[in-house]
Design an enzyme around this catalytic site. Sequence first.
Site, PDB file in Angstrom:
ATOM      1  N   LYS A 210       0.833  -1.208   0.000  1.00 46.74           N
ATOM      2  CA  LYS A 210       0.000   0.000   0.000  1.00 46.74           C
ATOM      3  C   LYS A 210       0.872   1.266   0.000  1.00 46.74           C
ATOM      4  O   LYS A 210       0.676   2.181  -0.790  1.00 46.74           O
ATOM      5  CB  LYS A 210      -0.927  -0.026   1.218  1.00 46.74           C
ATOM      6  CG  LYS A 210      -1.746   1.232   1.411  1.00 46.74           C
ATOM      7  CD  LYS A 210      -2.729   1.453   0.288  1.00 46.74           C
ATOM      8  CE  LYS A 210      -3.277   2.856   0.322  1.00 46.74           C
ATOM      9  NZ  LYS A 210      -4.150   3.166  -0.792  1.00 46.74           N
ATOM     10  N   CYS A 266      -4.267  11.012   1.518  1.00 46.26           N
ATOM     11  CA  CYS A 266      -3.395   9.830   1.391  1.00 46.26           C
ATOM     12  C   CYS A 266      -1.949  10.126   1.006  1.00 46.26           C
ATOM     13  O   CYS A 266      -1.039   9.819   1.773  1.00 46.26           O
ATOM     14  CB  CYS A 266      -4.019   8.862   0.398  1.00 46.26           C
ATOM     15  SG  CYS A 266      -5.571   8.198   1.017  1.00 46.26           S
TER      16      CYS A 266
HETATM   17  N1  LIG Z   1      -9.805   8.320   1.662  1.00 42.99           N
HETATM   18  C1  LIG Z   1      -9.284   7.511   0.747  1.00 42.99           C
HETATM   19  O1  LIG Z   1      -9.387   7.732  -0.447  1.00 42.99           O
HETATM   20  C2  LIG Z   1      -8.534   6.269   1.174  1.00 42.99           C
HETATM   21  C3  LIG Z   1      -8.223   5.295   0.212  1.00 42.99           C
HETATM   22  C4  LIG Z   1      -7.516   4.156   0.597  1.00 42.99           C
HETATM   23  C5  LIG Z   1      -7.137   3.988   1.916  1.00 42.99           C
HETATM   24  N2  LIG Z   1      -7.453   4.940   2.841  1.00 42.99           N
HETATM   25  C6  LIG Z   1      -7.099   4.682   4.242  1.00 42.99           C
HETATM   26  O2  LIG Z   1      -8.273   4.176   4.891  1.00 42.99           O
HETATM   27  C7  LIG Z   1      -8.340   4.647   6.249  1.00 42.99           C
HETATM   28  C8  LIG Z   1      -9.635   5.418   6.449  1.00 42.99           C
HETATM   29  O3  LIG Z   1      -9.604   6.570   5.643  1.00 42.99           O
HETATM   30  P1  LIG Z   1     -10.909   7.454   5.396  1.00 42.99           P
HETATM   31  O4  LIG Z   1     -10.526   8.516   4.429  1.00 42.99           O
HETATM   32  O5  LIG Z   1     -12.044   6.565   5.107  1.00 42.99           O
HETATM   33  O6  LIG Z   1     -11.087   8.082   6.863  1.00 42.99           O
HETATM   34  P2  LIG Z   1     -12.267   9.012   7.401  1.00 42.99           P
HETATM   35  O7  LIG Z   1     -11.631   9.949   8.341  1.00 42.99           O
HETATM   36  O8  LIG Z   1     -13.087   9.515   6.274  1.00 42.99           O
HETATM   37  O9  LIG Z   1     -13.200   7.982   8.218  1.00 42.99           O
HETATM   38  C9  LIG Z   1     -12.791   7.315   9.374  1.00 42.99           C
HETATM   39  C10 LIG Z   1     -14.039   7.021  10.202  1.00 42.99           C
HETATM   40  O10 LIG Z   1     -13.695   6.189  11.310  1.00 42.99           O
HETATM   41  C11 LIG Z   1     -14.506   6.560  12.412  1.00 42.99           C
HETATM   42  N3  LIG Z   1     -13.927   6.033  13.659  1.00 42.99           N
HETATM   43  C12 LIG Z   1     -12.825   6.461  14.332  1.00 42.99           C
HETATM   44  N4  LIG Z   1     -12.641   5.697  15.437  1.00 42.99           N
HETATM   45  C13 LIG Z   1     -13.618   4.764  15.437  1.00 42.99           C
HETATM   46  C14 LIG Z   1     -13.957   3.679  16.311  1.00 42.99           C
HETATM   47  N5  LIG Z   1     -13.227   3.412  17.396  1.00 42.99           N
HETATM   48  N6  LIG Z   1     -15.038   2.934  16.022  1.00 42.99           N
HETATM   49  C15 LIG Z   1     -15.787   3.193  14.926  1.00 42.99           C
HETATM   50  N7  LIG Z   1     -15.511   4.207  14.060  1.00 42.99           N
HETATM   51  C16 LIG Z   1     -14.442   4.973  14.324  1.00 42.99           C
HETATM   52  C17 LIG Z   1     -14.549   8.072  12.323  1.00 42.99           C
HETATM   53  O11 LIG Z   1     -15.634   8.608  13.087  1.00 42.99           O
HETATM   54  C18 LIG Z   1     -14.693   8.264  10.807  1.00 42.99           C
HETATM   55  O12 LIG Z   1     -16.056   8.311  10.428  1.00 42.99           O
HETATM   56  C19 LIG Z   1      -7.066   5.464   6.450  1.00 42.99           C
HETATM   57  O13 LIG Z   1      -6.063   4.632   6.963  1.00 42.99           O
HETATM   58  C20 LIG Z   1      -6.697   5.902   5.030  1.00 42.99           C
HETATM   59  O14 LIG Z   1      -5.325   6.153   4.894  1.00 42.99           O
HETATM   60  C21 LIG Z   1      -8.151   6.060   2.503  1.00 42.99           C
HETATM   61  O1  LIG Z   2      -1.183  13.169 -12.623  1.00 45.17           O
HETATM   62  C1  LIG Z   2      -1.613  13.543 -11.523  1.00 45.17           C
HETATM   63  C2  LIG Z   2      -2.513  12.762 -10.747  1.00 45.17           C
HETATM   64  C3  LIG Z   2      -2.937  13.250  -9.518  1.00 45.17           C
HETATM   65  N1  LIG Z   2      -2.501  14.459  -9.069  1.00 45.17           N
HETATM   66  C4  LIG Z   2      -2.929  14.942  -7.733  1.00 45.17           C
HETATM   67  O2  LIG Z   2      -2.697  13.910  -6.796  1.00 45.17           O
HETATM   68  C5  LIG Z   2      -3.635  13.985  -5.721  1.00 45.17           C
HETATM   69  C6  LIG Z   2      -4.237  12.624  -5.444  1.00 45.17           C
HETATM   70  O3  LIG Z   2      -5.076  12.252  -6.509  1.00 45.17           O
HETATM   71  P1  LIG Z   2      -5.684  10.783  -6.673  1.00 45.17           P
HETATM   72  O4  LIG Z   2      -4.617   9.784  -6.520  1.00 45.17           O
HETATM   73  O5  LIG Z   2      -6.475  10.759  -7.912  1.00 45.17           O
HETATM   74  O6  LIG Z   2      -6.725  10.731  -5.441  1.00 45.17           O
HETATM   75  P2  LIG Z   2      -6.711  10.015  -4.003  1.00 45.17           P
HETATM   76  O7  LIG Z   2      -8.130   9.834  -3.628  1.00 45.17           O
HETATM   77  O8  LIG Z   2      -5.815  10.741  -3.072  1.00 45.17           O
HETATM   78  O9  LIG Z   2      -6.130   8.527  -4.268  1.00 45.17           O
HETATM   79  C7  LIG Z   2      -4.797   8.136  -3.923  1.00 45.17           C
HETATM   80  O10 LIG Z   2      -4.716   7.814  -2.556  1.00 45.17           O
HETATM   81  C8  LIG Z   2      -5.644   6.766  -2.135  1.00 45.17           C
HETATM   82  C9  LIG Z   2      -5.520   6.632  -0.638  1.00 45.17           C
HETATM   83  O11 LIG Z   2      -4.431   5.858  -0.254  1.00 45.17           O
HETATM   84  C10 LIG Z   2      -5.299   5.487  -2.892  1.00 45.17           C
HETATM   85  O12 LIG Z   2      -6.173   4.453  -2.461  1.00 45.17           O
HETATM   86  C11 LIG Z   2      -5.407   5.729  -4.400  1.00 45.17           C
HETATM   87  O13 LIG Z   2      -5.018   4.551  -5.095  1.00 45.17           O
HETATM   88  C12 LIG Z   2      -4.470   6.889  -4.766  1.00 45.17           C
HETATM   89  O14 LIG Z   2      -4.593   7.196  -6.158  1.00 45.17           O
HETATM   90  C13 LIG Z   2      -4.642  15.051  -6.130  1.00 45.17           C
HETATM   91  O15 LIG Z   2      -4.347  16.253  -5.453  1.00 45.17           O
HETATM   92  C14 LIG Z   2      -4.415  15.230  -7.621  1.00 45.17           C
HETATM   93  O16 LIG Z   2      -4.709  16.533  -8.063  1.00 45.17           O
HETATM   94  C15 LIG Z   2      -1.627  15.228  -9.819  1.00 45.17           C
HETATM   95  O17 LIG Z   2      -1.221  16.322  -9.427  1.00 45.17           O
HETATM   96  N2  LIG Z   2      -1.206  14.743 -11.044  1.00 45.17           N
END
Ligand SMILES: NC(=O)c1ccc[n+]([C@@H]2O[C@H](COP(=O)([O-])OP(=O)(O)OC[C@H]3O[C@@H](n4cnc5c(N)ncnc54)[C@H](O)[C@@H]3O)[C@@H](O)[C@H]2O)c1
Ligand SMILES: O=c1ccn([C@@H]2O[C@H](COP(=O)(O)OP(=O)(O)O[C@H]3O[C@H](CO)[C@@H](O)[C@H](O)[C@H]3O)[C@@H](O)[C@H]2O)c(=O)[nH]1
Length: 459
Positions: A210, A266
């Site tokens: 990851k 992220c």
């Molecule tokens: N946002 C993304 O695009 C993305 C993508 C891939 C991975 N991740 C990872 O996934 C994880 C979650 O990210 P997110 O963006 O969904 O977070 P978020 O902040 O949007 O949501 C987290 C949720 O967990 C809840 N929470 C906290 N403690 C809790 C508990 N003890 N019991 C139940 N609920 C509880 C919070 O109230 C909140 O609603 C992070 O580790 C992040 O790095 C995020």
């Molecule tokens: O060519 C590019 C592509 C993206 N971005 C920027 O990069 C950031 C992240 O964009 P994007 O990756 O599309 O969105 P996220 O939701 O942050 O997703 C990333 O982070 C997530 C959380 O870990 C992962 O799950 C995804 O695979 C990974 O793409 C944004 O500010 C974009 O504007 C650029 O500047 N140039």
Amino acid sequence: MNITVIGTGYVGLVTGACFAEMGSNVTCVDVDAAKIEGLKQGILPIYEPGLEPIVVNNYKEGRLRFTTSLPEAMADSNLYFIAVGTPPGEDGSADLQYVLAVAREIGQHLKAYSIIVDKSTVPVGTAEKVQAAIQRELDARGVHIPFDVVSNPEFLKEGAAVEDFMRPDRIIVGAEAERAREVMRNLYAPFNRNRERTLFMGVREAEMTKYAANAMLATKISFMNEIANLCDLMGVDVESVREGIGSDARIGYSFIYPGCGYGGSCFPKDVKALIRTAAEHGFDTQVLNAVEARNNQQKTVLFDKITRHFGADLSGLHFGVWGLAFKPGTDDMREASSVVLLEALIAAGATVKAYDPVAREAARATLPADWFASGRLVLTEHQYDALKDVDAMVLVTEWKPFRHPDFEAMKRLMKQPVIFDGRNQYDPKQLQALGFRYAGIGRGEHQPATRAELKIVAG
Ligand SMILES: NC(=O)c1ccc[n+]([C@@H]2O[C@H](COP(=O)([O-])OP(=O)(O)OC[C@H]3O[C@@H](n4cnc5c(N)ncnc54)[C@H](O)[C@@H]3O)[C@@H](O)[C@H]2O)c1
Ligand SMILES: O=c1ccn([C@@H]2O[C@H](COP(=O)(O)OP(=O)(O)O[C@H]3O[C@H](CO)[C@@H](O)[C@H](O)[C@H]3O)[C@@H](O)[C@H]2O)c(=O)[nH]1
């Protein structure tokens, strides 16, 4: 299958809703009572295209339930997904307090063999900590209940989360026990219909995968931003260069768009956390240090271009900003480049009108209240209202309606026809022909370079 998903943020809610859509019974748990209450009424806490109908329909069908009580959710499930936040701690490392709190609570209520799946992004070794935290609670209860901890990192992108979850490039499962692998294989079977996407590996390898994926993508962006900044000094348009290198299949077109920096919840946090993990092992991540430094600098590039044009003191000047979210398709403003720009503009004395199609509420909730109270920042209801009587327009987030705007109307509205394009959405020649002053990222507009820049280049 009966699944419990703990945390109903971007990852937890999408995971729960998509598993329910595929026929599983899912209970989503969150400590935030307002979120859970809203979800029961069909009010989503986040903006994510396509998510609302899946949540609402599956809730109606009874396949998706919401609760604030983990013990209640655990009553009829033995597969638990941890999807809570892992924000950066003060030293940049991933803060595991929410993950470990959930692990302890699971340990306090576990009744029979269960699988605990870590979906949150966590450093290598976290599954072992989760395992130990659960075991400590079981020992305190004096019970012997077998369980397995699995790593199943999530790769969805905000703004395309449902699509990414339903049709993932790959599903990574780190599991040591065959019985756990079997359950995960079965769970993800509906997502593997047209081709096998699940890659099984060790737990530590899955955790590292990851971070390596996000770090690689962030590296591509920072590399391209570096090339763009150099292009600016040399009278080269980076957009041609981007196409030129993207056509090489070994490089590819994705994630090489230069811009005003990467944001979101992220990339910034995960690059930091990986640097921190490496430091704990006495290892200096030279590439990642540069990736992070370049990105921090990149978030100031638009402001630098603005002050080069208008001078350092921006008092009395008005700017129209298009886009506040860290990327299009989301209302998420975490680590958004817009915030760095707004801070700099307001500190330099400017006033700003900003428009974002969906992040207005998030902006109101997260940006300093005194910016609004003092009138330094006004959020507009319509895209063109943000341009009325402004000295320049600044594009920060490339939402679709910003891509092909009515330039003639913009010119009539604006006090000065000046555009700073942080995402290279416009054709400099077209805008120049229409009478605009235009600056993008790496479009070669600073030819010849200023004296100061030449000095830097000459070393
Ligand atoms: N946002 C993304 O695009 C993305 C993508 C891939 C991975 N991740 C990872 O996934 C994880 C979650 O990210 P997110 O963006 O969904 O977070 P978020 O902040 O949007 O949501 C987290 C949720 O967990 C809840 N929470 C906290 N403690 C809790 C508990 N003890 N019991 C139940 N609920 C509880 C919070 O109230 C909140 O609603 C992070 O580790 C992040 O790095 C995020
Ligand atoms: O060519 C590019 C592509 C993206 N971005 C920027 O990069 C950031 C992240 O964009 P994007 O990756 O599309 O969105 P996220 O939701 O942050 O997703 C990333 O982070 C997530 C959380 O870990 C992962 O799950 C995804 O695979 C990974 O793409 C944004 O500010 C974009 O504007 C650029 O500047 N140039």
